[in-house]
Write a protein that holds these residues in place. Sequence first.
Motif, PDB file in Angstrom:
ATOM      1  N   HIS A   1      64.851  24.012  70.697  1.00 48.93           N
ATOM      2  CA  HIS A   1      65.162  24.527  69.361  1.00 48.93           C
ATOM      3  C   HIS A   1      64.254  23.833  68.357  1.00 48.93           C
ATOM      4  O   HIS A   1      63.441  22.996  68.735  1.00 48.93           O
ATOM      5  CB  HIS A   1      66.643  24.382  69.015  1.00 48.93           C
ATOM      6  CG  HIS A   1      67.158  22.975  68.965  1.00 48.93           C
ATOM      7  ND1 HIS A   1      67.191  22.159  70.071  1.00 48.93           N
ATOM      8  CD2 HIS A   1      67.675  22.235  67.948  1.00 48.93           C
ATOM      9  CE1 HIS A   1      67.703  20.992  69.736  1.00 48.93           C
ATOM     10  NE2 HIS A   1      68.006  20.996  68.457  1.00 48.93           N
TER      11      HIS A   1
ATOM     12  N   HIS B   1      64.750  21.707  65.762  1.00 49.67           N
ATOM     13  CA  HIS B   1      65.042  20.420  65.099  1.00 49.67           C
ATOM     14  C   HIS B   1      63.960  19.371  65.350  1.00 49.67           C
ATOM     15  O   HIS B   1      63.355  19.335  66.429  1.00 49.67           O
ATOM     16  CB  HIS B   1      66.408  19.891  65.546  1.00 49.67           C
ATOM     17  CG  HIS B   1      67.550  20.636  64.919  1.00 49.67           C
ATOM     18  ND1 HIS B   1      68.831  20.589  65.420  1.00 49.67           N
ATOM     19  CD2 HIS B   1      67.590  21.441  63.824  1.00 49.67           C
ATOM     20  CE1 HIS B   1      69.620  21.342  64.657  1.00 49.67           C
ATOM     21  NE2 HIS B   1      68.890  21.875  63.693  1.00 49.67           N
TER      22      HIS B   1
ATOM     23  N   HIS C   1      63.086  17.437  68.463  1.00 47.57           N
ATOM     24  CA  HIS C   1      62.666  18.239  69.618  1.00 47.57           C
ATOM     25  C   HIS C   1      61.291  18.870  69.405  1.00 47.57           C
ATOM     26  O   HIS C   1      60.762  19.479  70.326  1.00 47.57           O
ATOM     27  CB  HIS C   1      63.704  19.348  69.882  1.00 47.57           C
ATOM     28  CG  HIS C   1      65.077  18.811  70.136  1.00 47.57           C
ATOM     29  ND1 HIS C   1      65.633  18.763  71.395  1.00 47.57           N
ATOM     30  CD2 HIS C   1      65.984  18.247  69.297  1.00 47.57           C
ATOM     31  CE1 HIS C   1      66.845  18.207  71.314  1.00 47.57           C
ATOM     32  NE2 HIS C   1      67.082  17.884  70.057  1.00 47.57           N
TER      33      HIS C   1
ATOM     34  N   HIS D   1      74.265  25.745  68.077  1.00 44.47           N
ATOM     35  CA  HIS D   1      73.810  24.535  67.403  1.00 44.47           C
ATOM     36  C   HIS D   1      72.821  24.770  66.259  1.00 44.47           C
ATOM     37  O   HIS D   1      72.886  24.088  65.237  1.00 44.47           O
ATOM     38  CB  HIS D   1      73.224  23.607  68.464  1.00 44.47           C
ATOM     39  CG  HIS D   1      72.514  22.408  67.946  1.00 44.47           C
ATOM     40  ND1 HIS D   1      73.163  21.371  67.337  1.00 44.47           N
ATOM     41  CD2 HIS D   1      71.197  22.086  67.941  1.00 44.47           C
ATOM     42  CE1 HIS D   1      72.281  20.448  66.984  1.00 44.47           C
ATOM     43  NE2 HIS D   1      71.080  20.863  67.324  1.00 44.47           N
TER      44      HIS D   1
ATOM     45  N   ASP E   1      70.427  20.976  72.726  1.00 43.02           N
ATOM     46  CA  ASP E   1      71.516  20.421  71.903  1.00 43.02           C
ATOM     47  C   ASP E   1      72.785  21.265  71.909  1.00 43.02           C
ATOM     48  O   ASP E   1      73.727  20.966  71.169  1.00 43.02           O
ATOM     49  CB  ASP E   1      71.033  20.199  70.465  1.00 43.02           C
ATOM     50  CG  ASP E   1      70.218  18.913  70.339  1.00 43.02           C
ATOM     51  OD1 ASP E   1      69.937  18.286  71.374  1.00 43.02           O
ATOM     52  OD2 ASP E   1      69.856  18.544  69.200  1.00 43.02           O
TER      53      ASP E   1
HETATM   54 ZN    ZN Z   1      69.360  19.628  67.374  1.00 46.30          ZN
END
Ligand code: ZN
Length: 370
Positions: A125, A127, A130, A239, A258
Amino acid sequence: MLDLHHGLSRRQFLAQTSCFGAFYAVAATIRLPTLAAELEGDSRISQAVLVDKGFAAVRKVGAGLYATISDPSKGNTTICNGGFLVGKDAALLIEGFTTAGGASFQMETLRTISQVPVKGALDTHYHFDHSMGNSFYGANGIQLYAHATTARRIIDSYGPLQDMSKEAALAPFQKAIVDAKSDVERQHAQSDLAAATGVVAVTSATVIALPNHPLDPTKSPVKLDLGSLTAVVEHYPGHSGTDMVVRVPEQNVVYAGDLLFNGWYPVCFDEKATVSGWRSTLKTFASWDKDTIFVPGHGQICGQEGIASIREVFDDIAGQAEKMFKAGVPAPEAQHRYVVPDKFKNFPIFAWGFTIGPAITKLYAEWGAK
Ligand SMILES: [Zn+2]
């Protein structure tokens, strides 16, 4: 006398000044073995680690399957977990991590066991923990897969921070501390500032690189053939709105990103996070084979007991929130009133306003609160 520590306990001072204050403060208090006790003795998982750098250790979790498990108390090179899959003809790397050094470490580890061409890497994802190491893939010509909206969300979320003063970026978090109506609210706001300080420090120093292989979630699952090993990439809600998991169904191994925080309070702040969606995703995970091995986005490698545990955390948050909702406690107040039960007192909370607070606010919204 000028005393920097004036009015602050040493712990608060450290929490506000260290790069990942709140994150490290909780992470440092708990031991983070890479493997849940329930999986010790599972013959599919190598009991010895392949490489241990302190900030992360890599362990074999199946035939051609490896998990990279981070220990965030040892710095921000990786922060999240990841892993890699090695088939006869190709390999797939999972996660861009927080830094290019993190992505590079995982690639080097892959090369200690195989020289097959790398088909690509995948950000589970958008974020920062990551994706901020994506430039390693760009610099090395490694194709980068992600949910179709990941590139846009990286730009929208972290682009502005690259050209903004730290003070301006953190001003809303500072204001929340000033505006806090109680000690509890103030503590929550301080944990949010510490977390945001870490995010700003990383993202403002990063040369951002974007995924170049957008995966359309409506066409999920996508199968990546690595040669006698197939990675099945699927989108699930919960998430971040950009979450992709990598499954190897023949071996019952899942890289959950996540969508699974194992032994942690789930991070729910994202505008696209949905508590009901996430709970239904976890119900799906629970329906998978009882011997499934999960590599979570944060926390230890686990089996179905890890899924049961995060579902219980959500049940507890929803249960407490529902009582407050029915009693007429307004959302802005309810989000601070949740009490961590004894059972979960060792579960790290990244920061209140990134985890429990927004989970309650989102539940209230789902129940039609104005
Ligand atoms: Zn995350």
